[in-house]
Write a protein that holds these residues in place. Structure first.
Motif, PDB file in Angstrom:
ATOM      1  N   GLU A 298       2.150  -2.399 -13.463  1.00  0.00           N
ATOM      2  CA  GLU A 298       1.594  -3.345 -14.802  1.00  0.00           C
ATOM      3  C   GLU A 298       2.545  -3.220 -15.741  1.00  0.00           C
ATOM      4  O   GLU A 298       2.713  -2.343 -16.445  1.00  0.00           O
ATOM      5  CB  GLU A 298       0.171  -2.980 -14.942  1.00  0.00           C
ATOM      6  CG  GLU A 298      -0.353  -4.110 -15.684  1.00  0.00           C
ATOM      7  CD  GLU A 298      -0.741  -5.448 -15.244  1.00  0.00           C
ATOM      8  OE1 GLU A 298      -0.431  -5.624 -14.191  1.00  0.00           O
ATOM      9  OE2 GLU A 298      -1.345  -6.186 -15.965  1.00  0.00           O
TER      10      GLU A 298
ATOM     11  N   ILE B  29       3.641  -6.532  -6.560  1.00  0.00           N
ATOM     12  CA  ILE B  29       2.640  -7.000  -5.488  1.00  0.00           C
ATOM     13  C   ILE B  29       2.030  -5.827  -4.834  1.00  0.00           C
ATOM     14  O   ILE B  29       0.810  -5.608  -4.494  1.00  0.00           O
ATOM     15  CB  ILE B  29       2.802  -8.065  -4.603  1.00  0.00           C
ATOM     16  CG1 ILE B  29       1.328  -8.695  -4.060  1.00  0.00           C
ATOM     17  CG2 ILE B  29       3.645  -7.839  -3.597  1.00  0.00           C
ATOM     18  CD1 ILE B  29       0.689  -9.227  -5.152  1.00  0.00           C
TER      19      ILE B  29
ATOM     20  N   GLU C  22      -1.082  -4.131  -5.690  1.00  0.00           N
ATOM     21  CA  GLU C  22      -2.285  -4.504  -5.095  1.00  0.00           C
ATOM     22  C   GLU C  22      -2.908  -4.040  -4.002  1.00  0.00           C
ATOM     23  O   GLU C  22      -2.065  -3.857  -2.958  1.00  0.00           O
ATOM     24  CB  GLU C  22      -2.378  -6.128  -4.879  1.00  0.00           C
ATOM     25  CG  GLU C  22      -3.747  -6.822  -4.855  1.00  0.00           C
ATOM     26  CD  GLU C  22      -4.124  -6.769  -3.377  1.00  0.00           C
ATOM     27  OE1 GLU C  22      -5.323  -6.771  -3.425  1.00  0.00           O
ATOM     28  OE2 GLU C  22      -3.411  -6.671  -2.453  1.00  0.00           O
ATOM     29  N   GLU C  23      -4.153  -3.525  -3.853  1.00  0.00           N
ATOM     30  CA  GLU C  23      -4.381  -2.408  -2.908  1.00  0.00           C
ATOM     31  C   GLU C  23      -4.192  -2.760  -1.542  1.00  0.00           C
ATOM     32  O   GLU C  23      -3.773  -2.164  -0.694  1.00  0.00           O
ATOM     33  CB  GLU C  23      -5.859  -1.913  -3.164  1.00  0.00           C
ATOM     34  CG  GLU C  23      -6.881  -3.053  -3.063  1.00  0.00           C
ATOM     35  CD  GLU C  23      -8.230  -2.597  -3.499  1.00  0.00           C
ATOM     36  OE1 GLU C  23      -8.522  -1.310  -3.936  1.00  0.00           O
ATOM     37  OE2 GLU C  23      -9.120  -3.385  -3.342  1.00  0.00           O
TER      38      GLU C  23
ATOM     39  N   PRO D 152      -0.608  -9.387   0.225  1.00  0.00           N
ATOM     40  CA  PRO D 152      -2.238  -9.039   0.059  1.00  0.00           C
ATOM     41  C   PRO D 152      -3.055  -9.701   1.202  1.00  0.00           C
ATOM     42  O   PRO D 152      -2.631 -10.622   2.015  1.00  0.00           O
ATOM     43  CB  PRO D 152      -2.563  -9.808  -1.241  1.00  0.00           C
ATOM     44  CG  PRO D 152      -1.160  -9.908  -1.975  1.00  0.00           C
ATOM     45  CD  PRO D 152      -0.147 -10.003  -1.002  1.00  0.00           C
TER      46      PRO D 152
ATOM     47  N   CYS E 110      -5.180 -13.177  -3.734  1.00  0.00           N
ATOM     48  CA  CYS E 110      -5.383 -11.887  -4.334  1.00  0.00           C
ATOM     49  C   CYS E 110      -5.205 -12.267  -5.922  1.00  0.00           C
ATOM     50  O   CYS E 110      -4.989 -13.393  -6.850  1.00  0.00           O
ATOM     51  CB  CYS E 110      -4.102 -11.136  -4.159  1.00  0.00           C
ATOM     52  SG  CYS E 110      -2.618 -11.129  -5.343  1.00  0.00           S
TER      53      CYS E 110
ATOM     54  N   LEU F  46      -3.268 -11.823  -8.381  1.00  0.00           N
ATOM     55  CA  LEU F  46      -1.783 -11.838  -9.042  1.00  0.00           C
ATOM     56  C   LEU F  46      -1.815 -13.332  -9.793  1.00  0.00           C
ATOM     57  O   LEU F  46      -1.580 -13.689 -10.805  1.00  0.00           O
ATOM     58  CB  LEU F  46      -0.585 -11.742  -8.385  1.00  0.00           C
ATOM     59  CG  LEU F  46       0.591 -11.703  -9.094  1.00  0.00           C
ATOM     60  CD1 LEU F  46       1.620 -10.633  -8.501  1.00  0.00           C
ATOM     61  CD2 LEU F  46       1.078 -13.250  -8.961  1.00  0.00           C
TER      62      LEU F  46
END
Ligand SMILES: Cc1cc2nc3c(=O)[nH]c(=O)nc-3n(C[C@H](O)[C@H](O)[C@H](O)COP(=O)(O)O)c2cc1C
Ligand code: SF4
Length: 434
Positions: free
Chosen positions: A84, A168, A171-172, A186, A386, A388
């Motif tokens: 981030e 990206i 993102e989990e 994602p 997602c 984003l």
């Protein structure tokens, strides 16, 4: 001032097992292993420890969502992707106190009954990767990790996985895909990772900093940890302050410290005594605040109430000389570049937003450009797989809404004489505050 996860930074060789142990590493592990996993989860729930990777989801509650009856193995995945913009905190923990993170991992794995943890680290983070791998090797050799964690009937293996430089993949679900060896795209949620995560098995994904506070929750007890922060936001957290401040750095402070105090007291105020213009409070995905909005506690709920986000606590400070149009170009270029391209609104919308803001800067823009940007951003919001997409749209909406007159000046007349280009000032990472 109380420090927890940063207290050993500055101690010589704090990354080695011997020194880390002298300073408390693994002293909480035995206490945690003597507790039942369910009691441990309750302790973390009571601590009000929130996820510090950005979303702020309560850590203990997330752990409690794991299915009780699944025969599948469970996994812990540590998010050290740290992509981030405006945020560089996790790397300090991994560089200076890798054994603290490992202790948090051991305790979390015991609480969620997992025997395997992955630490997914940003590809560019050479030293954090080296330090984490060395710490794991030392911990294995000392019987802290392995078949019997510190002599207990509990096996745990921890593996470092190096990312390959995609935002990206923080993102989990994209991270999980990447960890499985696939392209970091994602996944649709639900199912959430707690139910179907790594290899479709129950998985908890937590940020490096979140897990590094877990030993302190065990040490002081959930309620005492909660009391260090503010209502529903327990403990301390690391705030990365960058931009036009006198002392950019990473500051560990109680959750709920006011944004004004962070900027003017801890980060030393604005460079050259200039006026503050705007602040991004929680990493580049959080809506920008104007100078008169900074008397806000830096906790998840207070920032949400004023339409922004505490996010990763990556605080980016703009002074009166910064052009908000140029600043937005930097941000939107990043999101357009990092969009994975799966969803049309995000893929096309971020590209159009970049084109429009670049046109405004290069050619003065066209009538209606400000409204067009708002329309495109609003069409992205909520229409993607997602977050984003929202992360790209929210800054656009807040920049154009709050600084509309500045955009109109550029659109109608081109570059205002008084504006100083945003780049190349202040590029580089802030130092860790001592
Ligand atoms: C585009 C995008 C990038 C993200 N990058 C990170 C990251 O670099 N590190 C991180 O911990 N969380 C990141 N997150 C949040 C994770 O998806 C997830 O919420 C977090 O790792 C959960 O850990 P926590 O509950 O401890 O915060 C990102 C989310 C999005 C949408
Ligand atoms: S919102 Fe953007 S980054 Fe997220 S899945 Fe869709 S295209 Fe990819």
């Amino acid at each position: 001032m109380l420090k927890l996860v940063t207290k050993n930074i500055g101690v010589e060789n704090s990354h080695t097992l011997a020194v880390a142990r002298e300073h408390g590493a693994y002293s909480r592990t035995a206490k945690a292993l003597a507790m039942s996993p369910d009691d441990l989860v309750q302790e973390v729930i009571q601590s009000n420890l929130r996820g510090l990777g950005g979303a702020g989801f309560p850590a203990g509650r997330k752990w409690s969502f794991l299915p009780k009856d699944s025969p599948k193995p469970r996994y812990l995945v540590v998010n050290g992707d740290e992509g981030e913009p405006g945020t560089c905190k996790d790397k300090y923990i991994m560089i200076h106190d890798p054994h603290l993170l490992l202790e948090g991992i051991i305790i979390a794995c015991w609480a969620i009954r997992s025997h395997k943890a992955f630490i997914y680290i940003r590809g560019e983070y050479d030293l954090p990767i080296t330090r984490m791998e060395a710490a794991i090797a030392e911990a294995k050799a000392a019987g802290i990790l392995g078949e019997k964690v510190m002599g207990h009937d509990f096996a745990l293996d921890v593996v470092v996985h190096r990312g390959a430089g995609a935002y990206i993949c923080g993102e989990e679900t994209a991270l999980l895909e990447s960890l499985e060896g696939k392209r970091g795209w994602p996944r649709l949620k639900p199912p959430f990772p707690a139910v179907e995560g790594y290899m479709r098995c129950p998985t908890i994904v937590n940020n490096v900093e979140t897990l590094s506070y877990v030993p302190f929750v065990v040490e002081m007890g959930g309620p005492a940890f909660a009391a260090l922060g503010c209502e529903r936001n327990g403990g301390l957290r690391m705030h990365t302050v960058s931009g036009r401040v006198n002392r950019p750095g990473v500051y560990e402070l109680p959750v709920g410290t006011s944004l004004r105090e962070i900027i003017y007291t801890h980060a030393g105020g604005i460079v050259g005594g200039r006026a503050l213009k705007a602040v991004i409070p929680g990493g580049s995905s959080s809506p920008v605040l104007t100078a008169d909005e900074i008397d806000v506690p830096m906790d998840f709920d207070s920032l949400a109430k004023i339409g922004s986000m505490a996010g990763s606590a990556g605080i980016i400070v703009f002074d009166e000389t910064v052009s908000m149009v140029e600043a937005l170009q930097v941000l939107i270029r990043f999101y357009a570049h990092e969009s994975c391209g799966q969803c049309t609104p995000c893929r096309e919308g971020t590209a159009w937003l970049e084109k429009i803001v670049t046109r405004i800067l290069d050619q003065g823009g066209q009538p209606g450009d400000a409204d067009n940007m708002l329309r495109i951003a609003r069409n992205i919001m909520g229409n993607t797989i997602c977050p984003l997409g929202d992360a790209a749209a929210l800054p656009v909406i807040s920049f154009v809404t709050k600084f509309r007159s500045e955009f109109e000046v550029w659109i109608n007349k081109g570059r205002p004489v008084a504006s100083i280009p945003l780049r190349p000032t202040h590029i580089g990472e802030p130092a860790m505050a001592s």
